[in-house]
Design a protein around this motif. Structure first.
Motif, PDB file in Angstrom:
ATOM      1  N   VAL A 499      64.483  58.961  46.331  1.00 45.95           N
ATOM      2  CA  VAL A 499      63.754  58.003  45.597  1.00 45.95           C
ATOM      3  C   VAL A 499      63.920  58.334  43.842  1.00 45.95           C
ATOM      4  N   ALA A 500      63.995  59.605  43.570  1.00 46.23           N
ATOM      5  CA  ALA A 500      64.352  59.769  42.216  1.00 46.23           C
ATOM      6  C   ALA A 500      65.776  59.234  41.587  1.00 46.23           C
ATOM      7  N   GLN A 501      66.685  59.395  42.537  1.00 44.01           N
ATOM      8  CA  GLN A 501      67.974  58.891  42.146  1.00 44.01           C
ATOM      9  C   GLN A 501      68.121  57.479  41.948  1.00 44.01           C
ATOM     10  N   PHE A 502      67.381  56.658  43.005  1.00 47.62           N
ATOM     11  CA  PHE A 502      67.227  55.463  43.100  1.00 47.62           C
ATOM     12  C   PHE A 502      66.731  54.826  41.527  1.00 47.62           C
ATOM     13  N   ILE A 503      65.478  55.498  41.260  1.00 45.73           N
ATOM     14  CA  ILE A 503      64.710  55.048  40.137  1.00 45.73           C
ATOM     15  C   ILE A 503      65.758  55.208  38.955  1.00 45.73           C
ATOM     16  N   ILE A 504      66.276  56.323  38.852  1.00 48.34           N
ATOM     17  CA  ILE A 504      67.199  56.672  37.672  1.00 48.34           C
ATOM     18  C   ILE A 504      68.301  55.733  37.535  1.00 48.34           C
ATOM     19  N   ASN A 505      69.083  55.270  38.805  1.00 47.54           N
ATOM     20  CA  ASN A 505      69.893  54.416  38.863  1.00 47.54           C
ATOM     21  C   ASN A 505      69.474  52.814  38.353  1.00 47.54           C
ATOM     22  N   GLU A 506      68.569  52.292  38.775  1.00 46.10           N
ATOM     23  CA  GLU A 506      67.904  51.072  38.518  1.00 46.10           C
ATOM     24  C   GLU A 506      67.694  50.972  37.082  1.00 46.10           C
ATOM     25  N   LEU A 507      67.051  52.175  36.269  1.00 41.01           N
ATOM     26  CA  LEU A 507      66.718  51.925  34.945  1.00 41.01           C
ATOM     27  C   LEU A 507      68.183  52.123  34.145  1.00 41.01           C
ATOM     28  N   ARG A 508      68.803  52.987  34.342  1.00 39.28           N
ATOM     29  CA  ARG A 508      70.208  53.428  33.666  1.00 39.28           C
ATOM     30  C   ARG A 508      71.165  52.317  33.834  1.00 39.28           C
ATOM     31  N   SER A 509      71.219  51.627  34.936  1.00 40.60           N
ATOM     32  CA  SER A 509      72.381  50.636  35.137  1.00 40.60           C
ATOM     33  C   SER A 509      71.792  49.332  34.379  1.00 40.60           C
ATOM     34  N   GLU A 510      70.575  49.175  34.102  1.00 41.34           N
ATOM     35  CA  GLU A 510      70.216  47.913  33.447  1.00 41.34           C
ATOM     36  C   GLU A 510      69.961  48.207  31.965  1.00 41.34           C
ATOM     37  N   GLY A 511      70.239  49.450  31.601  1.00 39.36           N
ATOM     38  CA  GLY A 511      69.711  49.903  30.056  1.00 39.36           C
ATOM     39  C   GLY A 511      68.558  49.947  29.810  1.00 39.36           C
ATOM     40  N   LEU A 512      67.632  49.945  30.797  1.00 35.42           N
ATOM     41  CA  LEU A 512      66.177  49.969  30.568  1.00 35.42           C
ATOM     42  C   LEU A 512      65.605  51.309  30.124  1.00 35.42           C
ATOM     43  N   GLU A 513      64.637  51.228  29.177  1.00 32.04           N
ATOM     44  CA  GLU A 513      63.984  52.393  28.638  1.00 32.04           C
ATOM     45  C   GLU A 513      62.515  52.309  28.537  1.00 32.04           C
ATOM     46  N   PHE A 514      61.720  53.142  29.028  1.00 31.22           N
ATOM     47  CA  PHE A 514      60.325  53.384  28.852  1.00 31.22           C
ATOM     48  C   PHE A 514      59.806  53.272  27.464  1.00 31.22           C
ATOM     49  N   LYS A 515      58.769  52.326  27.053  1.00 26.10           N
ATOM     50  CA  LYS A 515      58.142  52.154  25.708  1.00 26.10           C
ATOM     51  C   LYS A 515      57.028  53.330  25.495  1.00 26.10           C
ATOM     52  N   ASN A 516      56.458  53.586  26.596  1.00 24.90           N
ATOM     53  CA  ASN A 516      55.377  54.590  26.292  1.00 24.90           C
ATOM     54  C   ASN A 516      55.936  56.039  26.171  1.00 24.90           C
ATOM     55  N   VAL A 517      55.738  56.882  25.262  1.00 25.12           N
ATOM     56  CA  VAL A 517      56.299  57.940  24.755  1.00 25.12           C
ATOM     57  C   VAL A 517      56.041  59.155  25.920  1.00 25.12           C
TER      58      VAL A 517
END
Length: 646
Positions: A499-517
């Motif tokens: 699950v961790a790798q899936f989440i990391i892949n989803e975010l990184r592949s889309e260039g997404l970044e959390f806005k909450n610090v």
């Protein structure tokens, strides 16, 4: 500083359930434990402890954390202080140099006050046992009152010398700062001299539930009527007399052992005398009128309170409000009245242990019988006074929230006062309705909105995507190591991925970044673990040295509800969350990307409007292409959302 290795030893040693059970009475509820929250007033337990996760969470006030943060919040300690407290409890050695004047200056005010109070307590104990004056006056007094050395040491009793500045002089010579001697109330400083608050008095240290010295009560042995018999420490950062219950530190475990029953007396002497007789589940309000905060402290361990009154009827009548306050907090209350001229202290000394316990058990009575017997003689045949007495008792019954208890008390009241039950029921309902109406009016008064600025339009909602960020982090923390099967879009083959790798892949592949610090901090820490081939261990987050990571992780990993095993036994189709991770993850990311796409669509629309007005045709054409793409993405995501069934 405490080194990281020692910090980890302390955290590993602090088993959260047994630690919190020293402060809160907990009952097992499934995999977790439940009790009344120590941080706010509640009558229905919502304070949950999870042994497997090593965390606590109150679903009433929102307070949450781990073992260290519990001690920090409960005892009002800094992070280093809480670690030292736990190290001492679990016999973990911390290498630290002795405190110098510079060290004390560097400490926080609260920590310094705790240090000064503890030092003063040891000084007074030493004076009692090792000075000629302490032995001949202080120790002799305690022994005359029937206290043995064991109980004197148990309650850390002491003596302050007659010399007016003896303690202050000693404290200054040993590097304790003037400002903290003043703020704790131990010393007074004038322009050219200083003196002790408690000179020529026997000392009763007042301890917090955790056993820290927060203040002192001191009794003069002088017969001078101008001298106050008792002096207490003043209110301070570490001592709030309306919240401290004398003897609770010594009594808390015994209260639980005695089926959550507690005896409440008036003063220090009563507590110590009864403790010596073997009645160790006894506490006192420290000579002040009983407060709601003190009752809440007791309620954390006790369900039943028996008030032990001395024979002074005038004093008892003045303190009857305490009975209603105890009932209002949801406890059962009984009363014992000692013979005229006697109090628990004197009775215990005259009659000894077994007779005292026998007297208490034989003379315990419910509050209705007690109030009726106490006030009935005054009423006699006067119908107005009799009606007033009945109203007073009914008002107490109306406070009780438990309908069964209330019904039983009404029956009892009907028998004792010879009043029809239906009349009493009607009066109780009248009082309760009046109270409810009063609460509703209060709620209405404070619920009316006061608008200082206009509301933002709906289109601004979710601009920070907070709910999706929180949900992704929650799934990452709870299920990061779980394996799910997904289909590779290019090869159509099934892949196993965490699950961790899936989440990391989803975010990184889309260039997404959390806005909450804080969410971003947690994600980056998790990503670092995965990149180093380390598992996601929840305690690395809930017990993180960064208090913000720790607090947010605890909140996200705490669940108010558990799926009952009854559903599984009945063959229910309800699936636990970990069995549906793929669908849940897909749904979360679709919603997350939809919000991003919609925000992008809004920005593109605004840009098209500006470009149209400025007649920038070349850039307008490119932006229209972007708009077409985003509309296609929105359509695809919307179709995908329709296919996800949860």
């Amino acid at each position: 500083m405490i080194d990281q290795v020692t910090v980890q030893k302390i955290i590993d040693a602090a088993e959260i359930t047994s630690l919190i059970q020293e402060f809160v009475s907990l009952k097992r509820r499934g995999a977790n434990y439940l009790g009344l929250c120590p941080f706010h007033n509640e009558k229905t337990p919502s304070f949950t402890v999870s042994p497997s996760k090593g965390i606590f969470k109150c679903f009433g006030c929102g307070k949450a954390g781990n073992a260290v943060s519990f001690i920090m919040a409960h005892e009002q300690l800094s992070y280093p202080e809480a670690l030292r407290y736990l190290a001492k409890k679990y016999n973990i050695h911390i290498e630290e140099k002795e405190l110098t004047v510079e060290d004390i200056r560097a400490n926080t005010e609260r920590e310094s006050m705790n240090i000064v109070n503890e030092a003063a307590c040891k000084y007074f104990e030493n004076t009692l046992f090792n000075s000629d004056e302490g032995i001949s006056i202080g120790l002799s007094y305690f022994k005359e009152r029937g206290f043995n050395e064991q109980v004197i040491k148990e309650f850390r009793l002491g003596y302050s010398l007659e010399q007016k500045n003896a303690f202050t002089e000693w404290a200054l010579k040993n590097g304790y700062k003037k400002e903290f001697l003043e703020s704790t109330g131990l010393s007074f400083f004038k322009e050219n001299y200083y003196f002790d608050r408690f000179a020529a008095r026997v000392m009763f240290p007042i301890l917090s539930i955790a056993g820290q010295v927060v203040g002192f009560g001191a009794r003069t042995l002088s017969n001078d009527k101008k001298t106050a018999k008792y002096l207490n420490s003043p209110e301070s950062l570490v001592y709030n007399k309306s919240k401290v219950v004398y003897g609770l530190f010594h009594a808390k475990n015994e209260i639980i052992k005695q089926n959550k029953k507690c005896y409440l007396v008036e003063g220090y002497m009563d507590v110590i005398s009864l403790f010596m007789t073997g009645i160790k589940n006894v506490v006192s309000s420290s000579g002040t009128s009983l407060t709601e905060d003190q009752i809440r402290q007791i309620h954390r361990f006790a369900d039943d309170i028996t008030i032990l009154y001395d024979g002074d009827l005038a004093g008892i009548k003045a303190s009857l409000r305490a009975i209603d306050m105890i009932l209002e907090q949801g406890l059962n209350v009984r009363i014992v009245l000692f013979p005229e001229g006697e109090d628990p202290d004197s009775y215990a000394k005259k009659h000894g242990s077994s007779k005292t316990i026998e007297y208490i058990e034989k003379n315990e009575t419910d509050f209705i019988s007690f109030k009726a017997n106490l006030l009935f003689d005054e009423a006699k045949n006067d119908p107005i006074k009799r009606a007033s007495l009945i109203t007073d008792i009914v008002r107490s019954i109306a406070i009780i929230n438990d309908n069964i208890k209330q019904s039983i008390y009404i029956q009892e009241c009907s028998k004792i006062l010879d009043v029809d039950q239906s009349v009493l029921y009607a009066e109780v309902l009248k009082i309760r309705r009046s109270k409810i109406e009063s609460i509703k009016k209060q709620e209405y008064r404070y619920s009316q909105p006061v608008k200082l600025t206009p509301s933002l339009p709906d289109s601004f909602e979710g601009i920070y995507f907070e709910s999706q960020e929180k949900e992704i982090i929650r799934l990452l923390l709870l299920y990061g190591n779980n394996i799910i099967d997904i289909k590779d879009g290019a090869t159509e083959t099934e892949l196993e991925i965490s699950v961790a790798q899936f989440i990391i892949n989803e975010l990184r592949s889309e260039g997404l970044e959390f806005k909450n610090v804080i969410n971003k901090k947690i994600f980056l820490f998790a990503e670092e673990l995965i990149n180093n081939d380390e598992p996601i261990k929840i305690e690395l987050f809930t017990h993180n040295l960064d208090p913000e990571i720790s607090q947010v992780s605890v909140n996200l990993c705490s669940s108010k509800y558990e799926l009952s095993p009854i559903w599984e036994k009945r063959g229910s189709p309800i699936l636990k969350e970990e069995k549906r991770l793929q669908e849940i993850l897909e749904d979360v990311f679709i919603k997350y990307k939809l919000k991003i796409a919609k925000e992008f669509e809004t920005n593109v629309k605004n840009k098209i409007k500006l470009l149209t007005e400025s007649k920038n045709d070349e850039e307008l054409q490119s932006t229209l292409e972007d708009f077409k793409k985003i509309k296609g993405i929105l359509k695809d995501l919307s179709n995908m959302q329709g296919r996800v069934i949860l």
